[in-house]
Each structure stands twice: as C-alpha cells, then as structure tokens.
Write a protein that holds these residues in place. Structure first.
Motif, PDB file in Angstrom:
ATOM      1  N   THR A  95       0.857  -1.184   0.000  1.00 21.06           N
ATOM      2  CA  THR A  95       0.000   0.000   0.000  1.00 21.06           C
ATOM      3  C   THR A  95       0.896   1.238   0.000  1.00 21.06           C
ATOM      4  O   THR A  95       2.118   1.122  -0.029  1.00 21.06           O
ATOM      5  CB  THR A  95      -0.875   0.024   1.270  1.00 21.06           C
ATOM      6  OG1 THR A  95      -0.021   0.223   2.409  1.00 21.06           O
ATOM      7  CG2 THR A  95      -1.675  -1.254   1.441  1.00 21.06           C
ATOM      8  N   GLY A  96       0.322   2.406   0.101  1.00 21.23           N
ATOM      9  CA  GLY A  96       1.087   3.637   0.228  1.00 21.23           C
ATOM     10  C   GLY A  96       1.657   3.820   1.626  1.00 21.23           C
ATOM     11  O   GLY A  96       2.414   4.747   1.873  1.00 21.23           O
ATOM     12  N   GLY A  97       1.293   2.928   2.550  1.00 17.49           N
ATOM     13  CA  GLY A  97       1.779   3.006   3.932  1.00 17.49           C
ATOM     14  C   GLY A  97       2.978   2.110   4.163  1.00 17.49           C
ATOM     15  O   GLY A  97       3.739   1.804   3.251  1.00 17.49           O
ATOM     16  N   GLU A  98       3.125   1.682   5.407  1.00 20.82           N
ATOM     17  CA  GLU A  98       4.227   0.814   5.811  1.00 20.82           C
ATOM     18  C   GLU A  98       3.753  -0.642   5.793  1.00 20.82           C
ATOM     19  O   GLU A  98       2.877  -1.022   6.562  1.00 20.82           O
ATOM     20  CB  GLU A  98       4.717   1.182   7.226  1.00 20.82           C
ATOM     21  CG  GLU A  98       5.156   2.619   7.377  1.00 20.82           C
ATOM     22  CD  GLU A  98       6.438   2.947   6.634  1.00 20.82           C
ATOM     23  OE1 GLU A  98       7.139   2.036   6.156  1.00 20.82           O
ATOM     24  OE2 GLU A  98       6.748   4.146   6.523  1.00 20.82           O
ATOM     25  N   ASP A  99       4.306  -1.455   4.910  1.00 21.13           N
ATOM     26  CA  ASP A  99       3.985  -2.877   4.796  1.00 21.13           C
ATOM     27  C   ASP A  99       5.236  -3.635   5.213  1.00 21.13           C
ATOM     28  O   ASP A  99       6.239  -3.613   4.509  1.00 21.13           O
ATOM     29  CB  ASP A  99       3.587  -3.217   3.365  1.00 21.13           C
ATOM     30  CG  ASP A  99       2.464  -2.317   2.889  1.00 21.13           C
ATOM     31  OD1 ASP A  99       1.360  -2.452   3.432  1.00 21.13           O
ATOM     32  OD2 ASP A  99       2.706  -1.465   2.015  1.00 21.13           O
ATOM     33  N   MET A 100       5.169  -4.275   6.389  1.00 24.83           N
ATOM     34  CA  MET A 100       6.403  -4.815   6.964  1.00 24.83           C
ATOM     35  C   MET A 100       6.209  -6.202   7.569  1.00 24.83           C
ATOM     36  O   MET A 100       5.107  -6.582   7.942  1.00 24.83           O
ATOM     37  CB  MET A 100       6.910  -3.878   8.059  1.00 24.83           C
ATOM     38  CG  MET A 100       7.213  -2.479   7.557  1.00 24.83           C
ATOM     39  SD  MET A 100       7.709  -1.369   8.864  1.00 24.83           S
ATOM     40  CE  MET A 100       9.241  -2.096   9.362  1.00 24.83           C
TER      41      MET A 100
END
Length: 120
Positions: A53-58
C-alpha cells in the motif's frame, strides 16, 4: 532490508525494503528477487497492490501451510500496525513460490501444545 521468505530451492527471496524506484507503493514494501542461472540475484520486483500500500507494509511471512501471506500494515511513517492476510495465489509473483517455512518465532503451528499461558 529484512528477509521475510525464501523458497525451498533457495533461488527466490522476499524482502521488506523502502525504495523510491521500481514501482514502490511508498514506505516499506514487500519485494521478490530471483537468482539467475549464474547464481546472481536479480533486481527485486514489487509484489504489487495485493500486498503493498502507500503506507508501511512490513514483516510479512507465510503461514505454516504456505498458503497465506501475512504481515503488518500501517500509515506511512508510523509503526502503528494492523495485521493483514492474503492468499498466496492472489499475488501473481507468489503463485509458484514454495516457502521454506516461517521463522518459528513468528507463527506457531496450531498443532503445537504449550503448558504456559500466553501473556496479555
């Protein structure tokens, strides 16, 4: 860079990394890299919108049966995360990925027994 998955044959690797090129969705994303016939690692490919996504994918990993891919998602620049699950077959670059298995400290096989209560 954080390694999150390796194939049984050791020739494909999933990593968590921030990049500003190669189709990054923003923040940390999940990427896959393959070894060529000479044993050289190729430029990583973004796993795409089913995972990133445009966020943090961890910190993604596979379930013990290897059928689902799970990890955390949170707004860009934060570490306030929610857990997400996707079917491995819903991610085109993972359809032929046979994981070696999740690290034992991340997911416990549901058949495992323990005498100790879980901490709250």
């Amino acid at each position: 860079m954080h390694r999150t998955g390796l194939t049984k044959d050791g020739k494909s690797l999933i990593i968590t990394r921030t990049r500003t090129d190669l189709g990054s969705r923003g923040g940390h994303d999940e990427w896959i890299s393959h070894q060529n016939a000479k044993g050289e690692w190729q430029e990583p490919l973004n796993l795409g919108d089913a995972v990133n996504t445009g966020g943090e994918d961890m910190c993604w990993t596979f379930t013990p049966d290897g059928k689902k891919f799970t990890g955390s998602w949170g707004p860009h620049g934060t570490y306030d995360m929610d857990i997400r699950w996707v079917n491995k077959d819903d991610v085109p670059l993972l359809k032929d990925f046979e994981p070696i298995g999740p690290p034992p400290n991340l997911l416990i096989n549901s058949k495992a027994k323990t005498d100790k209560p879980l901490r709250q």
